[in-house]
Scaffold this active site. Structure first.
Site, PDB file in Angstrom:
ATOM      1  N   GLU A  96      -5.377  47.867  -1.341  1.00 13.63           N
ATOM      2  CA  GLU A  96      -5.085  47.166  -2.607  1.00 13.63           C
ATOM      3  C   GLU A  96      -5.123  45.650  -2.451  1.00 13.63           C
ATOM      4  OE1 GLU A  96      -5.387  48.902  -4.994  1.00 13.63           O
ATOM      5  OE2 GLU A  96      -4.261  50.765  -4.920  1.00 13.63           O
ATOM      6  N   HIS A 115       3.917  46.508  -4.202  1.00 11.01           N
ATOM      7  CA  HIS A 115       3.370  47.643  -4.956  1.00 11.01           C
ATOM      8  C   HIS A 115       3.994  48.918  -4.397  1.00 11.01           C
ATOM      9  CE1 HIS A 115       0.776  50.786  -6.346  1.00 11.01           C
ATOM     10  NE2 HIS A 115       0.147  50.912  -5.192  1.00 11.01           N
ATOM     11  N   HIS A 117       4.981  53.344  -5.095  1.00 14.34           N
ATOM     12  CA  HIS A 117       4.748  54.593  -5.835  1.00 14.34           C
ATOM     13  C   HIS A 117       6.113  55.178  -6.192  1.00 14.34           C
ATOM     14  CE1 HIS A 117       0.456  55.388  -4.036  1.00 14.34           C
ATOM     15  NE2 HIS A 117       0.578  54.177  -4.549  1.00 14.34           N
ATOM     16  N   TYR A 140      18.199  45.485 -22.219  1.00 13.51           N
ATOM     17  CA  TYR A 140      17.949  44.037 -22.135  1.00 13.51           C
ATOM     18  C   TYR A 140      17.326  43.599 -20.808  1.00 13.51           C
ATOM     19  CZ  TYR A 140      21.906  42.802 -19.095  1.00 13.51           C
ATOM     20  OH  TYR A 140      22.743  42.656 -18.028  1.00 13.51           O
ATOM     21  N   HIS A 183      -0.250  56.143 -11.201  1.00 19.00           N
ATOM     22  CA  HIS A 183      -0.202  55.526  -9.868  1.00 19.00           C
ATOM     23  C   HIS A 183       1.201  55.049  -9.475  1.00 19.00           C
ATOM     24  CE1 HIS A 183      -2.704  52.675  -7.047  1.00 19.00           C
ATOM     25  NE2 HIS A 183      -1.566  53.035  -6.479  1.00 19.00           N
ATOM     26  N   TYR A 236      20.387  31.246 -17.163  1.00 16.46           N
ATOM     27  CA  TYR A 236      21.066  31.897 -16.036  1.00 16.46           C
ATOM     28  C   TYR A 236      20.378  31.498 -14.721  1.00 16.46           C
ATOM     29  CZ  TYR A 236      22.993  36.091 -13.664  1.00 16.46           C
ATOM     30  OH  TYR A 236      23.621  36.960 -12.842  1.00 16.46           O
TER      31      TYR A 236
HETATM   32  P1  13P Z   1      -2.773  51.270   1.660  1.00 19.84           P
HETATM   33  O1  13P Z   1      -2.170  52.092   2.794  1.00 19.84           O
HETATM   34  O2  13P Z   1      -4.247  51.048   1.871  1.00 19.84           O
HETATM   35  O3  13P Z   1      -1.980  50.016   1.439  1.00 19.84           O
HETATM   36  O4  13P Z   1      -2.728  52.152   0.354  1.00 19.84           O
HETATM   37  C1  13P Z   1      -1.529  52.642  -0.159  1.00 19.84           C
HETATM   38  C2  13P Z   1      -1.521  52.640  -1.645  1.00 19.84           C
HETATM   39  O5  13P Z   1      -0.442  52.722  -2.203  1.00 19.84           O
HETATM   40  C3  13P Z   1      -2.771  52.568  -2.420  1.00 19.84           C
HETATM   41  O6  13P Z   1      -2.488  52.352  -3.765  1.00 19.84           O
END
Ligand code: 13P
Length: 242
Positions: A96, A115, A117, A140, A183, A236
Site C-alpha cells: 500500500e 492503515h 483491517h 460528536y 477492506h 480544544y
Molecule cells: P502489506 O503486508 O503489503 O503491507 O499488505 C497488508 C495490507 O493490509 C494490504 O492492504
C-alpha cells in the site's frame, strides 16, 4: 530523532495496532514522513515492509520510499515485485505504499499514516449503505476525523493506484480518516501517536455505529450541532477553555 529511532518508532506503532485489537496478523501498514535531505530527491517516507509479521520486524526491515513519481522508483531487482520501491536492505515496501505516499504528498500538514483491517470498520465498509453515505454524524466524535462524516473510498484492489485515488477522493476537504470499501480504514495525523489514536477512534465509532444499525439506526447530529463540535475541537486543540 535519528532515522534508526524513527524506524523503531514505526515498529512500535505497527505492533501497537495489533495489541490494541484494531488489526490482526500481517494486515495493515504504517508510515512516517522522513526526508533524507532538504532537496526534492531527499523527500520521502519510512514504511513497514510487505507481508512480514510485526513481532519479527527489525529497524533494518523498514523501507524508505521516495516521494518522487513512480518511474524513478522502479526496482529492477528480480527478487522484488515490478514497480515496487525497495530500500537498501532489500525488503519490499508495503503493497500500500502508493496510498501512504500520495496522502503524505497531498497533505503537508500530515506526517504519519496508519492503515488497519479493524473488525467493525472493515465490516461496515462492506455495506452498500456505508459505501454510499460513509459513517454519518451519529456521534460528536466523528468530527475528530476532520470532517462531519467518515467517508468510504470506492472499492479498488489492494495495492493499486486506483485505490490510492479513491482514498484521496474520500479524504477531500481536509478529512484525516476514511473507510476503504471491502477492506478496512486509513487514518493520518501530524505524528504516529495521533494517527494511531485516530485509527482506534474510527474503529470505536464504527463499532458504535454498527450497534445502532442493528437497533434500528441512529438519530443524526445535523448542522449546526456538528459545526459547533468542530469549532469546539479547534479551540480544544489550541488549548483554549471551552
Ligand atoms: P502489506 O503486508 O503489503 O503491507 O499488505 C497488508 C495490507 O493490509 C494490504 O492492504
Amino acid at each position: 530523532m535519528t532515522e534508526f529511532q524513527a524506524r523503531q518508532q514505526l515498529i512500535d506503532h505497527a505492533r501497537a495496532m495489533n495489541a490494541l485489537g484494531i488489526n490482526h496478523g500481517k494486515a495493515g501498514n504504517v508510515s512516517l514522513r522522513w526526508d533524507r535531505s532538504k532537496t526534492p530527491e531527499g523527500a520521502g517516507l519510512l514504511i513497514t515492509p510487505s507481508a512480514l509479521a510485526y513481532d519479527r520486524l527489525q529497524p533494518r526491515d523498514i523501507v524508505w520510499v521516495s516521494m518522487r513519481p513512480d518511474p524513478d522508483l522502479v526496482a529492477t531487482d528480480s527478487e522484488t515485485l515490478p514497480d515496487t520501491p525497495v530500500f537498501d536492505g532489500g525488503r519490499r515496501a508495503s503493497s500500500e505504499w502508493r496510498m501512504h505516499r500520495d496522502l503524505l504528498r497531498a497533505r503537508p500538514e500530515l506526517s504519519a499514516v496508519v492503515h488497519t483491517h479493524s473488525r467493525h470498520a472493515a465490516a461496515l465498509s462492506c455495506l452498500a449503505k456505508v459505501q454510499r453515505e460513509g459513517i454519518p454524524p451519529f456521534h460528536y466524535m466523528i468530527a475528530l476525523s476532520g470532517a462531519s462524516r467518515i467517508a468510504c473510498a470506492a472499492y479498488a484492489r489492494f495495492g493499486t493506484q486506483a485505490l490510492s485515488e479513491a482514498m484521496l477522493d474520500a479524504l477531500a476537504g481536509g478529512a484525516m480518516a476514511c473507510l476503504l470499501a471491502h477492506h478496512g480504514l486509513i487514518a493520518a495525523g501530524p505524528d504516529l501517536p495521533s494517527a494511531l489514536a485516530l485509527a482506534e477512534e474510527v474503529e470505536a465509532l464504527a463499532a458504535m455505529y454498527a450497534i445502532t444499525l442493528t437497533l434500528g439506526g441512529p438519530a443524526i447530529l445535523e448542522n449546526p450541532a456538528m459545526d459547533a463540535v468542530e469549532q469546539a475541537f479547534a479551540a480544544y486543540r489550541s488549548g483554549q477553555a471551552l
